[in-house]
Write an enzyme that holds these catalytic residues in place. Structure first.
Site, PDB file in Angstrom:
ATOM      1  N   GLY A   1       9.379  -5.178   1.952  1.00 31.75           N
ATOM      2  CA  GLY A   1       9.495  -4.106   0.955  1.00 31.75           C
ATOM      3  C   GLY A   1      10.339  -4.529  -0.243  1.00 31.75           C
ATOM      4  O   GLY A   1      11.088  -5.506  -0.184  1.00 31.75           O
TER       5      GLY A   1
ATOM      6  N   ILE B   1       0.845  -1.199   0.000  1.00 25.57           N
ATOM      7  CA  ILE B   1       0.000   0.000   0.000  1.00 25.57           C
ATOM      8  C   ILE B   1       0.881   1.251   0.000  1.00 25.57           C
ATOM      9  O   ILE B   1       0.614   2.226  -0.701  1.00 25.57           O
ATOM     10  CB  ILE B   1      -0.970   0.007   1.207  1.00 25.57           C
ATOM     11  CG1 ILE B   1      -1.756  -1.312   1.263  1.00 25.57           C
ATOM     12  CG2 ILE B   1      -1.925   1.191   1.121  1.00 25.57           C
ATOM     13  CD1 ILE B   1      -2.659  -1.464   2.480  1.00 25.57           C
TER      14      ILE B   1
ATOM     15  N   GLY C   1      -9.395 -16.281  14.520  1.00 21.98           N
ATOM     16  CA  GLY C   1      -9.332 -14.812  14.554  1.00 21.98           C
ATOM     17  C   GLY C   1     -10.084 -14.136  13.425  1.00 21.98           C
ATOM     18  O   GLY C   1     -10.102 -12.912  13.347  1.00 21.98           O
TER      19      GLY C   1
ATOM     20  N   SER D   1      -6.915  -0.062  10.931  1.00 23.11           N
ATOM     21  CA  SER D   1      -7.579  -1.208  10.314  1.00 23.11           C
ATOM     22  C   SER D   1      -8.984  -1.399  10.861  1.00 23.11           C
ATOM     23  O   SER D   1      -9.255  -1.102  12.031  1.00 23.11           O
ATOM     24  CB  SER D   1      -6.763  -2.464  10.617  1.00 23.11           C
ATOM     25  OG  SER D   1      -7.465  -3.619  10.224  1.00 23.11           O
TER      26      SER D   1
ATOM     27  N   LYS E   1      -3.287  -2.293  16.666  1.00 22.13           N
ATOM     28  CA  LYS E   1      -3.646  -1.088  15.895  1.00 22.13           C
ATOM     29  C   LYS E   1      -4.509  -0.157  16.741  1.00 22.13           C
ATOM     30  O   LYS E   1      -4.383   1.061  16.675  1.00 22.13           O
ATOM     31  CB  LYS E   1      -4.396  -1.479  14.614  1.00 22.13           C
ATOM     32  CG  LYS E   1      -3.520  -2.163  13.567  1.00 22.13           C
ATOM     33  CD  LYS E   1      -2.713  -1.134  12.789  1.00 22.13           C
ATOM     34  CE  LYS E   1      -1.872  -1.759  11.701  1.00 22.13           C
ATOM     35  NZ  LYS E   1      -1.037  -0.780  10.988  1.00 22.13           N
TER      36      LYS E   1
ATOM     37  N   PHE F   1     -10.338  -1.295   5.209  1.00 22.39           N
ATOM     38  CA  PHE F   1     -10.928  -2.615   5.122  1.00 22.39           C
ATOM     39  C   PHE F   1      -9.945  -3.444   4.274  1.00 22.39           C
ATOM     40  O   PHE F   1      -8.742  -3.311   4.475  1.00 22.39           O
ATOM     41  CB  PHE F   1     -12.388  -2.518   4.634  1.00 22.39           C
ATOM     42  CG  PHE F   1     -13.280  -2.072   5.784  1.00 22.39           C
ATOM     43  CD1 PHE F   1     -13.093  -0.829   6.382  1.00 22.39           C
ATOM     44  CD2 PHE F   1     -14.236  -2.911   6.322  1.00 22.39           C
ATOM     45  CE1 PHE F   1     -13.843  -0.442   7.505  1.00 22.39           C
ATOM     46  CE2 PHE F   1     -15.000  -2.532   7.436  1.00 22.39           C
ATOM     47  CZ  PHE F   1     -14.793  -1.300   8.023  1.00 22.39           C
TER      48      PHE F   1
ATOM     49  N   ARG G   1     -10.028 -20.192   9.860  1.00 21.50           N
ATOM     50  CA  ARG G   1      -8.762 -19.620  10.339  1.00 21.50           C
ATOM     51  C   ARG G   1      -9.033 -18.875  11.648  1.00 21.50           C
ATOM     52  O   ARG G   1      -9.926 -18.016  11.691  1.00 21.50           O
ATOM     53  CB  ARG G   1      -8.247 -18.659   9.270  1.00 21.50           C
ATOM     54  CG  ARG G   1      -6.879 -18.101   9.522  1.00 21.50           C
ATOM     55  CD  ARG G   1      -6.345 -17.370   8.313  1.00 21.50           C
ATOM     56  NE  ARG G   1      -7.085 -16.144   8.030  1.00 21.50           N
ATOM     57  CZ  ARG G   1      -6.783 -15.306   7.045  1.00 21.50           C
ATOM     58  NH1 ARG G   1      -5.768 -15.565   6.237  1.00 21.50           N
ATOM     59  NH2 ARG G   1      -7.489 -14.221   6.846  1.00 21.50           N
TER      60      ARG G   1
ATOM     61  N   TYR H   1      -3.513  -8.502  16.313  1.00 20.69           N
ATOM     62  CA  TYR H   1      -3.266  -7.517  15.250  1.00 20.69           C
ATOM     63  C   TYR H   1      -4.186  -6.305  15.421  1.00 20.69           C
ATOM     64  O   TYR H   1      -3.737  -5.156  15.510  1.00 20.69           O
ATOM     65  CB  TYR H   1      -3.480  -8.175  13.882  1.00 20.69           C
ATOM     66  CG  TYR H   1      -3.599  -7.162  12.775  1.00 20.69           C
ATOM     67  CD1 TYR H   1      -2.547  -6.308  12.480  1.00 20.69           C
ATOM     68  CD2 TYR H   1      -4.780  -7.025  12.038  1.00 20.69           C
ATOM     69  CE1 TYR H   1      -2.666  -5.355  11.492  1.00 20.69           C
ATOM     70  CE2 TYR H   1      -4.903  -6.086  11.052  1.00 20.69           C
ATOM     71  CZ  TYR H   1      -3.845  -5.242  10.774  1.00 20.69           C
ATOM     72  OH  TYR H   1      -3.968  -4.294   9.802  1.00 20.69           O
TER      73      TYR H   1
ATOM     74  N   HIS I   1      -3.030 -13.704   1.661  1.00 12.82           N
ATOM     75  CA  HIS I   1      -4.253 -12.959   1.317  1.00 12.82           C
ATOM     76  C   HIS I   1      -5.035 -13.652   0.204  1.00 12.82           C
ATOM     77  O   HIS I   1      -4.458 -14.235  -0.714  1.00 12.82           O
ATOM     78  CB  HIS I   1      -3.911 -11.533   0.905  1.00 12.82           C
ATOM     79  CG  HIS I   1      -3.395 -10.719   2.042  1.00 12.82           C
ATOM     80  ND1 HIS I   1      -2.085 -10.739   2.424  1.00 12.82           N
ATOM     81  CD2 HIS I   1      -4.027  -9.875   2.900  1.00 12.82           C
ATOM     82  CE1 HIS I   1      -1.927  -9.941   3.467  1.00 12.82           C
ATOM     83  NE2 HIS I   1      -3.088  -9.408   3.773  1.00 12.82           N
TER      84      HIS I   1
HETATM   85  N1  UFG Z   1      -9.232 -16.681   2.956  1.00 10.16           N
HETATM   86  C1  UFG Z   1      -9.471 -17.962   2.507  1.00 10.16           C
HETATM   87  N2  UFG Z   1      -8.442 -18.635   1.933  1.00 10.16           N
HETATM   88  C2  UFG Z   1      -7.182 -18.122   1.805  1.00 10.16           C
HETATM   89  C3  UFG Z   1      -6.958 -16.801   2.262  1.00 10.16           C
HETATM   90  C4  UFG Z   1      -8.000 -16.111   2.849  1.00 10.16           C
HETATM   91  O1  UFG Z   1     -10.580 -18.474   2.609  1.00 10.16           O
HETATM   92  O2  UFG Z   1      -6.291 -18.818   1.297  1.00 10.16           O
HETATM   93  C5  UFG Z   1     -10.352 -15.930   3.559  1.00 10.16           C
HETATM   94  C6  UFG Z   1     -10.059 -15.477   4.981  1.00 10.16           C
HETATM   95  O3  UFG Z   1     -10.387 -16.484   5.909  1.00 10.16           O
HETATM   96  C7  UFG Z   1     -10.936 -14.237   5.070  1.00 10.16           C
HETATM   97  C8  UFG Z   1     -10.933 -13.682   3.642  1.00 10.16           C
HETATM   98  O4  UFG Z   1     -10.525 -14.744   2.808  1.00 10.16           O
HETATM   99  O5  UFG Z   1     -12.237 -14.598   5.399  1.00 10.16           O
HETATM  100  C9  UFG Z   1      -9.970 -12.551   3.462  1.00 10.16           C
HETATM  101  O6  UFG Z   1      -8.705 -12.955   3.977  1.00 10.16           O
HETATM  102  P1  UFG Z   1      -7.387 -12.119   3.777  1.00 10.16           P
HETATM  103  O7  UFG Z   1      -6.279 -12.902   4.420  1.00 10.16           O
HETATM  104  O8  UFG Z   1      -7.224 -11.738   2.350  1.00 10.16           O
HETATM  105  O9  UFG Z   1      -7.667 -10.782   4.570  1.00 10.16           O
HETATM  106  P2  UFG Z   1      -8.127 -10.562   6.085  1.00 10.16           P
HETATM  107  O10 UFG Z   1      -9.550 -10.132   6.053  1.00 10.16           O
HETATM  108  O11 UFG Z   1      -7.772 -11.688   6.970  1.00 10.16           O
HETATM  109  O12 UFG Z   1      -7.124  -9.404   6.555  1.00 10.16           O
HETATM  110  C10 UFG Z   1      -6.830  -8.319   5.734  1.00 10.16           C
HETATM  111  C11 UFG Z   1      -5.476  -7.736   6.089  1.00 10.16           C
HETATM  112  C12 UFG Z   1      -5.520  -7.120   7.429  1.00 10.16           C
HETATM  113  C13 UFG Z   1      -6.694  -6.196   7.557  1.00 10.16           C
HETATM  114  C14 UFG Z   1      -7.940  -6.921   7.237  1.00 10.16           C
HETATM  115  C15 UFG Z   1      -9.152  -6.065   7.325  1.00 10.16           C
HETATM  116  O13 UFG Z   1      -4.494  -8.756   6.078  1.00 10.16           O
HETATM  117  O14 UFG Z   1      -4.335  -6.399   7.619  1.00 10.16           O
HETATM  118  O15 UFG Z   1      -7.849  -7.391   5.919  1.00 10.16           O
HETATM  119  O16 UFG Z   1     -10.286  -6.889   7.167  1.00 10.16           O
HETATM  120  F1  UFG Z   1      -6.809  -5.701   8.796  1.00 10.16           F
END
Ligand code: UFG
Length: 329
Positions: free
Chosen positions: A41, A17, A283, A122, A150, A174, A281, A146, A192
């Site tokens: 980075g 970002i 959390g 966040s 924040k 978000f 997962r 996390y 992600h």
């Molecule tokens: N997910 C899967 N499979 C994967 C990866 C993710 O099902 O292989 C799901 C996760 O469980 C979640 C959704 O996809 O429900 C999004 O997951 P991400 O890991 O892409 O993102 P998160 O929502 O966990 O977290 C991200 C950032 C954080 C931020 C948050 C805000 O990593 O820094 O968004 O919602 F705070």
């Protein structure tokens, strides 16, 4: 200094970002110094004429020297640990970097006479909300270290406002997604959803694992609000003009489930993208969707890329141009 050219100290500006925000800052003619420990980075992501100083926020002497020498008009603080899952197994590095590292930076800024601070917060500071969409007034009850780290730093900012007159803008992102032409997502270990889904489409992984299908959502998978990284960057530009502190949610206002994201990616890429159900997962809140009305009204934020197909198209374009990330260059 409102509206003029500024000297901006950007932590984490070599990351995903941060690097896109640096691109935007340069478009507005600002002078940019990036401070990054290069853990996630990429030097190639820092476009000229921005300069890069490699350093660690956890080392006060280092950050204090860098800020003191550059004498910024504003600090934009992206650097930090940002993985929900990792924070559930290793909370220490979250409090160390996000709370102590951030406070080192804030203290250094104040000592250098810089009172303008923009912080990457966040939606994870809220935890599972009682109502959707989420505005800034809902209670902040994070469910992972996390989000808690924040939230603590937001509170540190409030005390620095009281004690030292810092004017801060805390931007509660978000789910950042998408790419600019130059910069996109390339992490050492990708966790992600969108980049992993696109890796499957590129043939670099066999399937996408869906983390849980029994959440209280229409299709049982988690819902998130995906917001384009260029739109996020633009909010930081707006924040530089502010003269009072504030907290803003940055999201598109649309929620998409994990299954819906995969479906959109199938359409964008033309690839079948096989999926398998995996355990939930720890959390993960079931549903996070923003109301970004305050950002639109008070910050004057106008997101331009807020449809998920557009967001995934830009991420896909970057991934195709950089199939091995920055190493492809
Ligand atoms: N997910 C899967 N499979 C994967 C990866 C993710 O099902 O292989 C799901 C996760 O469980 C979640 C959704 O996809 O429900 C999004 O997951 P991400 O890991 O892409 O993102 P998160 O929502 O966990 O977290 C991200 C950032 C954080 C931020 C948050 C805000 O990593 O820094 O968004 O919602 F705070």
């Amino acid at each position: 200094m409102i509206g003029g050219v500024m000297r901006i100290f950007v932590t984490g500006g070599a990351g995903y970002i941060g690097s896109v925000c640096v691109e935007e800052l340069l478009k507005y003619g600002h002078e940019v110094l990036v401070f990054d420990n290069m853990e996630e980075g990429h030097a190639e992501a820092v476009l000229a004429p921005a300069t890069l100083t490699v350093g660690d926020l956890n080392n006060f002497a280092q950050v204090n020297a860098a800020v003191g020498e550059f004498r910024p008009d504003a600090v934009i603080h992206f650097a930090g640990k940002a993985l929900v899952g990792e924070s559930m197994t290793n909370p220490y590095i979250y409090y160390q970097t996000n709370v102590m590292g951030g406070t080192n930076l804030l203290e250094a800024a104040v000592r250098a006479g810089c009172k303008k601070f923009v912080f990457s917060s966040s939606c994870a500071t809220y935890g599972p909300p009682e109502k959707i969409p989420m505005d800034e007034r809902i209670p902040q009850k994070p469910i992972n270290p996390y989000g808690h780290s924040k939230l603590i730093f937001e509170q540190v900012l409030k005390w620095y406002e009281k004690v030292h007159g810092v004017v801060f803008t805390a931007l509660r992102y978000f789910n950042a997604a998408g790419a600019s032409v130059a910069n996109g997502e390339d992490r050492k270990v990708e966790t992600h959803l969108i980049p992993i889904v696109l890796d499957v489409a590129l043939g670099r992984r066999e399937f996408i694992g869906i983390f849980g299908e029994n959440y209280a959502t229409p299709d049982g998978t988690c819902i998130r609000d995906y917001v384009h990284v260029i739109d996020l960057a633009e909010a930081h530009i707006k924040a530089l003009d502010r003269t009072v502190s504030g907290f803003f949610n940055l999201g598109s206002g649309d929620g998409y489930s994990v299954r819906q994201v995969i479906d959109v990616a199938r359409k964008v890429t033309g690839h079948a993208i096989p999926a398998k159900i995996m355990p939930p997962r720890p959390g993960d809140p079931p549903r996070l969707v923003a109301s970004a009305n305050r950002a639109r009204m008070d910050l004057g934020w106008k997101p331009r890329f807020n449809k998920l197909p557009t967001i995934i198209e830009t991420a896909w374009a970057w991934r195709q141009a950089h199939p091995k990330g920055y190493r492809s260059q």
